[in-house]
Design an enzyme around this catalytic site. Structure first.
Site, PDB file in Angstrom:
ATOM      1  CG  HIS A  99      -1.989   1.025   1.131  1.00 35.37           C
ATOM      2  ND1 HIS A  99      -1.769   2.349   1.445  1.00 35.37           N
ATOM      3  CD2 HIS A  99      -3.277   0.954   0.715  1.00 35.37           C
ATOM      4  CE1 HIS A  99      -2.882   3.031   1.239  1.00 35.37           C
ATOM      5  NE2 HIS A  99      -3.813   2.216   0.789  1.00 35.37           N
ATOM      6  CD  GLU A 147      -5.255   2.514  -3.194  1.00 37.23           C
ATOM      7  OE1 GLU A 147      -6.402   2.364  -2.826  1.00 37.23           O
ATOM      8  OE2 GLU A 147      -4.313   2.799  -2.423  1.00 37.23           O
TER       9      GLU A 147
HETATM   10  O1  G3P Z   1      -6.556   1.611   0.475  1.00 35.03           O
HETATM   11  C1  G3P Z   1      -7.489   2.474  -0.067  1.00 35.03           C
HETATM   12  C2  G3P Z   1      -7.028   3.843  -0.059  1.00 35.03           C
HETATM   13  O2  G3P Z   1      -5.675   4.094  -0.112  1.00 35.03           O
HETATM   14  C3  G3P Z   1      -7.878   4.837  -0.721  1.00 35.03           C
HETATM   15  O3  G3P Z   1      -8.185   5.706   0.303  1.00 35.03           O
HETATM   16  O4  G3P Z   1      -9.525   7.311   1.509  1.00 35.03           O
HETATM   17  O5  G3P Z   1      -8.974   7.699  -0.904  1.00 35.03           O
HETATM   18  O6  G3P Z   1     -10.588   5.891  -0.273  1.00 35.03           O
HETATM   19  P1  G3P Z   1      -9.390   6.710   0.142  1.00 35.03           P
END
Ligand code: G3P
Length: 232
Positions: A99, A147
């Protein structure tokens, strides 16, 4: 496509991070809400609580429970590390790796993947660029979540703000791996963000703050699962 064992539906994975709203008893409460929405909708929802909450959460729900990380270590003298076997013994069925808030080197990803497999844990590796996604795909995890760190926690969804990142990453991943389930995350906050992610070719989303810190996590998850079911 078997990213989460026994399931073929698009997935929602809720990362509890270290938010106080999802710590201790509140982790169990939130996991129970996700469990109910999953049961009612038939859509697979997994949760990723902190290590210290794994056991109480796995004892309270039937949905898949992931740890947020495991270390690339074998049983032995590694004070303060997280052992894949321990995560499995706590009842988890999978783990997140790499992550952006818990980055590890590619060599550690490879080793942790192999240790997770030995412990029969499903693996979800986070990536931030098409190149890194392809490199990770060549290591054969069960799932990859694309991400971009700069959108995390912003409420601005990657699926809407950076669609080309997702489509490029999917192309690069598919050039080396046809089987891995691809998800995306960062800023995903609405049912429309989830729909957009599916339309771009992902199998689901990794979400956190919108659900964990939202006023009505159950309603939001229900609305997201409605959108997933409508898209089928
Ligand atoms: O692991 C999920 C994350 O990094 C995304 O976070 O708060 O943008 O949904 P968020």
């Amino acid at each position: 496509m078997t990213g989460i064992k026994g399931s073929r539906a698009p997935h929602i994975i809720v990362n509890f991070k270290t938010y106080i709203e999802a710590t201790g008893k509140r982790a169990v409460q939130l996991a129970k809400i996700a469990n109910q929405v999953s049961k009612d909708s038939g859509v697979t929802i997994a949760v990723a609580p902190q290590f210290t909450d794994l056991k109480s959460v796995t004892e309270a729900v039937e949905i898949p429970v992931f740890s947020q990380h495991v270390d690339s270590i074998k049983p032995g003298a590694y004070t303060g590390h997280i052992l894949a076997e321990a995560v499995k013994a706590a009842g988890a069925s999978g783990t997140i790796l790499n992550h952006s808030e818990r980055r590890i080197k590619i060599s550690e990803i490879e080793e942790a993947l192999s240790l997770a497999r030995i412990s029969d844990l499903a693996t979800l590796v986070c990536t931030d660029t098409p190149g890194v996604s392809a490199a990770v795909a060549s290591l054969n995890p069960d799932m990859i979540a694309i991400e971009p760190p700069d959108l995390i926690g912003t409420g601005v969804a990657v699926s809407k703000a950076r669609p080309e990142l997702i489509t490029n990453a999917i192309k690069r991943i598919r050039s080396v791996n046809n089987l891995v389930d691809i998800l995306c995350g960062a800023g995903v906050s609405t049912p429309e963000d989830v729909l957009k992610a599916l339309e771009l070719g992902t199998r689901g989303v990794l979400v956190s703050s919108s659900v964990v810190k939202g006023l009505n996590p159950g309603q939001l998850l229900e609305n997201m699962t409605d959108e997933i079911l409508r898209s089928k």
